[in-house]
Design a protein around this motif. Structure first.
Motif, short mmCIF file in Angstrom:
data_model
loop_
_atom_site.label_atom_id
_atom_site.label_comp_id
_atom_site.label_asym_id
_atom_site.label_seq_id
_atom_site.Cartn_x
_atom_site.Cartn_y
_atom_site.Cartn_z
N THR A 246 0.83 -1.21 0.00
CA THR A 246 0.00 0.00 0.00
C THR A 246 0.86 1.25 0.00
N GLY A 247 2.03 1.17 0.63
CA GLY A 247 2.93 2.33 0.64
C GLY A 247 3.43 2.72 -0.73
N ARG A 248 3.35 1.78 -1.68
CA ARG A 248 3.83 2.08 -3.03
C ARG A 248 2.98 3.10 -3.77
N ILE A 249 1.73 3.26 -3.33
CA ILE A 249 0.85 4.14 -4.09
C ILE A 249 1.09 5.61 -3.76
N GLU A 250 1.90 5.90 -2.75
CA GLU A 250 2.09 7.30 -2.35
C GLU A 250 2.60 8.15 -3.51
N GLY A 251 3.51 7.59 -4.29
CA GLY A 251 4.07 8.35 -5.40
C GLY A 251 3.10 8.63 -6.52
N TYR A 252 1.96 7.92 -6.54
CA TYR A 252 0.99 8.09 -7.61
C TYR A 252 -0.23 8.91 -7.19
N LEU A 253 -0.30 9.31 -5.91
CA LEU A 253 -1.49 10.00 -5.41
C LEU A 253 -1.40 11.52 -5.50
N ALA A 254 -0.27 12.04 -6.00
CA ALA A 254 -0.11 13.50 -6.07
C ALA A 254 -1.26 14.20 -6.79
N PRO A 255 -1.74 13.67 -7.95
CA PRO A 255 -2.86 14.36 -8.63
C PRO A 255 -4.20 14.14 -7.94
N PHE A 256 -4.29 13.27 -6.93
CA PHE A 256 -5.57 12.89 -6.34
C PHE A 256 -5.51 13.08 -4.82
N LEU A 257 -5.51 14.33 -4.39
CA LEU A 257 -5.33 14.64 -2.97
C LEU A 257 -6.46 14.09 -2.11
N GLU A 258 -7.69 14.01 -2.66
CA GLU A 258 -8.81 13.53 -1.86
C GLU A 258 -8.68 12.04 -1.52
N MET A 259 -7.79 11.33 -2.23
CA MET A 259 -7.59 9.91 -1.96
C MET A 259 -6.55 9.67 -0.88
N VAL A 260 -5.77 10.69 -0.56
CA VAL A 260 -4.71 10.54 0.44
C VAL A 260 -5.31 10.20 1.80
N ALA A 261 -6.41 10.84 2.17
CA ALA A 261 -7.04 10.60 3.48
C ALA A 261 -7.47 9.14 3.61
N VAL A 262 -8.01 8.56 2.54
CA VAL A 262 -8.43 7.16 2.59
C VAL A 262 -7.21 6.25 2.73
N LYS A 263 -6.13 6.63 2.06
CA LYS A 263 -4.90 5.84 2.16
C LYS A 263 -4.36 5.87 3.58
N VAL A 264 -4.40 7.03 4.22
CA VAL A 264 -3.97 7.14 5.62
C VAL A 264 -4.83 6.26 6.52
N GLU A 265 -6.12 6.22 6.23
CA GLU A 265 -7.04 5.38 6.99
C GLU A 265 -6.67 3.90 6.85
N VAL A 266 -6.35 3.49 5.62
CA VAL A 266 -5.93 2.10 5.39
C VAL A 266 -4.69 1.78 6.21
N ASP A 267 -3.70 2.69 6.16
CA ASP A 267 -2.46 2.48 6.92
C ASP A 267 -2.73 2.32 8.41
N SER A 268 -3.61 3.14 8.95
CA SER A 268 -3.88 3.09 10.39
C SER A 268 -4.49 1.75 10.79
#
Length: 430
Positions: A246-268
């Motif tokens: 899941t950490g690999r997607i960080e480099g691809y989320l730059a154009p999609f800021l609204e998806m970052v919060a969901v990714k943080v939720e997954v990590d938690s």
């Protein structure tokens, strides 16, 4: 080129090349459309030939069957004798003539079908040869386009002194192409994220299986928890794999800021499930840790699914948007190319310039194509397809067993946890 005189001199030097290329384009301009129409014709011929071959084979089978019946009546002296003896010879002869007539009718149909198939086969072979010629002509047409593109870029790319309107059109083309490339990059990013998320979802699913097995082993074990610890560690490894993938997607989320919060939720959720598993050392701890970890993993699964849905929506939106940017790129490209052709006519004069030529090939569809990162995709596919290894707990050491028996329960649990860390696991194939 730094001044207008140099630009005009270069145009004059390339005028003959430009003219010959434009003439070649004009002479082959109908090839792409002719090839498209011919491919449909060839497909129809192939289908017709295949269908007719089936019909012909059925006719051959019918002819063979009819001939056997005809020969049986024609050559059967016993049957003729019986009909003669019963005064029914006329009926027998009529039946034999009917079978003979039907046989020759079928034979005639077969002959016509064979001739028809020969004609279709000839037409098909001729069509194949014509398609090969058209394909070569289309390839030549495409190569000529590429040579003109290269020639015009060499002469006019960047500032063109004396031709400010060309610079304006060039700027519009580069700006439109930049927007198009930005959307393509967004599409590539969303596709990469979806592939990575598929891998992460697989890790979470496998981790839940391993943890359920650990819980079952802990409940079923009477004395030792080695099997439970083995599966617990396997689940922990899979949770770690899920966190890493899941950490690999960080480099691809730059154009999609609204998806970052969901990714943080997954990590938690993933880290929470891992932390409770790390602290399980007794049967009660294992059962409680597995229950808590499974709850966190279920939440992580749900968040991963939401993230995958958002990613798919972003991809679909980008695919819709790219059609508009592709159209803008092609319109600005054609406008720029036509203006550059007019510069040749203005500078070189009609003595050297090519005859009037209209753009024949629309490249909008090509500007919609998005190249894939095949190497990364293959790596993720291999990781995702990796099977879950079934673990087998080590055979308990008799000396260790005697030590366990002499220890109180809380110390025995500590020894068990140490053994589960220090003793390597054996796999079924070892």
């Amino acid at each position: 080129m730094t001044n207008e005189a140099d630009i005009k001199a270069a145009i004059l030097d390339c005028a003959s090349e430009n003219s010959s290329l434009l003439v070649k384009l004009s002479s082959t301009s109908t090839a792409p459309s002719l090839l498209a129409g011919h491919e449909k014709h060839l497909t129809a011929l192939k289908a017709n030939l295949s269908e007719h071959t089936v019909v012909l084979q059925k006719l051959k089978d019918d002819v063979d069957s009819k001939f056997k019946r005809h020969r049986k009546l024609r050559d059967s002296t016993t049957r003729r004798f019986i009909y003669r003896a019963t005064n029914m010879l006329a009926k027998f002869d009529a039946k034999a003539m009917k079978e003979e007539r039907e046989y020759f009718d079928l034979l005639n149909e077969q002959s016509k079908a064979e001739k028809r198939r020969l004609l279709l086969h000839r037409d098909y072979n001729e069509a194949v040869e014509k398609q090969e010629l058209l394909e070569r002509e289309v390839q030549e047409h495409a190569k000529t386009h590429a040579r003109i593109d290269e020639l015009y870029e060499r002469l006019f790319a960047g500032p063109t002194p004396g031709f400010p309107r060309e610079d304006e059109r060039e700027h519009r083309f580069y700006a439109a192409r930049g927007k198009n490339e930005t959307i393509k990059e967004a599409i590539r990013s969303t596709r990469q994220v979806r592939r990575i998320l598929t891998v992460s979802q697989g890790h979470v699913k496998q981790a839940k299986i391993a943890l359920r097995n650990a819980d079952q082993k802990a409940v079923d074990s009477v004395f030792f928890l080695d099997d439970a610890f083995a599966r617990l560690r396997r689940g922990n490894e899979l949770i770690t794999d899920a966190i890493n993938s899941t950490g690999r997607i960080e480099g691809y989320l730059a154009p999609f800021l609204e998806m970052v919060a969901v990714k943080v939720e997954v990590d938690s959720y993933l880290k929470a499930s891992k932390s409770v598993v790390d602290t399980a050392f007794t049967r009660e701890n294992i059962v409680a840790a597995v229950a808590s970890a499974l709850a966190s993993l279920s939440k992580a699964e749900e968040a991963l699914e939401r993230l995958a849905t958002l990613t798919k929506q972003k991809e679909e939106k980008s695919l819709e948007n790219i059609k508009g940017t592709a159209r803008q790129v092609e319109d600005s490209r054609q406008e720029l190319e036509q203006f550059r052709k007019s510069i040749f006519e203005k500078v070189a004069g009609f003595g050297e310039a090519a005859p009037a030529y209209t753009e024949c090939c629309d490249r909008t569809e090509g500007f919609c194509e998005v190249s894939e990162e095949a190497e990364e995709e293959d790596n993720y596919a291999e990781e995702m397809d990796a099977p879950i290894e079934e673990l087998v707990a080590p055979v308990p050491d008799p000396e260790v067993n005697s030590t366990r028996a002499a220890l109180p329960d809380h110390e025995n649990a500590e020894v068990t946890s140490q053994l589960s860390v220090e003793i390597p696991l054996r796999r079924k194939d070892d």
